[in-house]
Motif scaffolding. Structure first.
Motif, PDB file in Angstrom:
ATOM      1  N   GLU A 101       0.833  -1.199   0.000  1.00 30.04           N
ATOM      2  CA  GLU A 101       0.000   0.000   0.000  1.00 30.04           C
ATOM      3  C   GLU A 101       0.871   1.254   0.000  1.00 30.04           C
ATOM      4  OE1 GLU A 101      -0.524  -2.654   2.048  1.00 30.04           O
ATOM      5  OE2 GLU A 101      -2.306  -3.392   0.998  1.00 30.04           O
ATOM      6  N   ARG A 102       1.938   1.250   0.793  1.00 25.41           N
ATOM      7  CA  ARG A 102       2.845   2.392   0.821  1.00 25.41           C
ATOM      8  C   ARG A 102       3.548   2.544  -0.521  1.00 25.41           C
ATOM      9  NH1 ARG A 102       4.144   7.446   1.512  1.00 25.41           N
ATOM     10  NH2 ARG A 102       6.338   7.779   1.980  1.00 25.41           N
ATOM     11  N   GLU A 104       2.384   1.661  -3.422  1.00 31.67           N
ATOM     12  CA  GLU A 104       1.380   2.192  -4.351  1.00 31.67           C
ATOM     13  C   GLU A 104       1.168   3.684  -4.135  1.00 31.67           C
ATOM     14  OE1 GLU A 104      -2.011  -0.327  -3.707  1.00 31.67           O
ATOM     15  OE2 GLU A 104      -1.163  -1.959  -4.904  1.00 31.67           O
ATOM     16  N   GLU A 105       1.175   4.098  -2.875  1.00 32.62           N
ATOM     17  CA  GLU A 105       1.016   5.517  -2.557  1.00 32.62           C
ATOM     18  C   GLU A 105       2.154   6.332  -3.170  1.00 32.62           C
ATOM     19  OE1 GLU A 105       1.548   8.219   1.425  1.00 32.62           O
ATOM     20  OE2 GLU A 105       0.556   6.273   1.669  1.00 32.62           O
ATOM     21  N   ALA A 108       2.011   6.350  -7.179  1.00 34.86           N
ATOM     22  CA  ALA A 108       0.971   7.226  -7.731  1.00 34.86           C
ATOM     23  C   ALA A 108       1.499   8.633  -7.967  1.00 34.86           C
ATOM     24  CB  ALA A 108      -0.236   7.256  -6.801  1.00 34.86           C
ATOM     25  N   HIS A 109       2.486   9.063  -7.187  1.00 35.53           N
ATOM     26  CA  HIS A 109       3.063  10.402  -7.349  1.00 35.53           C
ATOM     27  C   HIS A 109       3.927  10.518  -8.603  1.00 35.53           C
ATOM     28  CE1 HIS A 109       1.795  12.171  -3.543  1.00 35.53           C
ATOM     29  NE2 HIS A 109       2.029  10.996  -2.993  1.00 35.53           N
TER      30      HIS A 109
END
Length: 130
Positions: A101-102, A104-105, A108-109
């Motif tokens: 999840e981290r 992916e976070e 995304a940037h």
């Protein structure tokens, strides 16, 4: 776990940062590019300070590639690019995150005008591939 963020783009002409050389990127006002640059710098400072950043490299024009293919008779060497597609690998970032999840976070940037970002877990001998 380590993840690779692959940056795919089709800048014309080839150049970095690729967002400034894509059709979509050229259509954006310079103020928007400046804001994107500030956001990117902030992200790099954050992931460097947290220890999540491992390494990154921008890649040269795909036309400068040399391809090596295996055949039963001999190795075959030809000029690049390898992919017969519109988008090519423009660069990569290797990050080390506690969770997907981290990762992916962070990934995304990296989205940008005229490009695609791919997040993929890194492999190692005996490691899980998903």
């Amino acid at each position: 776990m380590k993840y690779v963020i692959l940056i795919h783009s089709n800048p014309q002409p080839w150049g970095h940062p690729t967002q400034q050389f894509t059709e979509e990127g050229r259509a954006l006002p310079s103020e928007e590019h400046a804001e994107m640059d500030r956001g990117f710098e902030a992200l790099m400072e954050e992931i460097s300070a947290s220890g999540e950043f491992v390494v990154a490299e921008a890649l040269a024009d795909p036309a400068s590639a040399t391809l090596f293919r295996w055949t039963p008779e001999a190795h075959l060497t030809t000029d690049g690019p390898y992919a017969e597609t519109k988008e090519h690998l423009a660069g990569f970032f290797l990050i080390d995150c506690a969770t997907r999840e981290r990762a992916e976070e962070i990934a995304a940037h990296f989205t940008q005008p005229g490009g695609t970002v791919e997040l993929r877990p890194a492999m190692w001998a005996g490691g899980d591939d998903h």
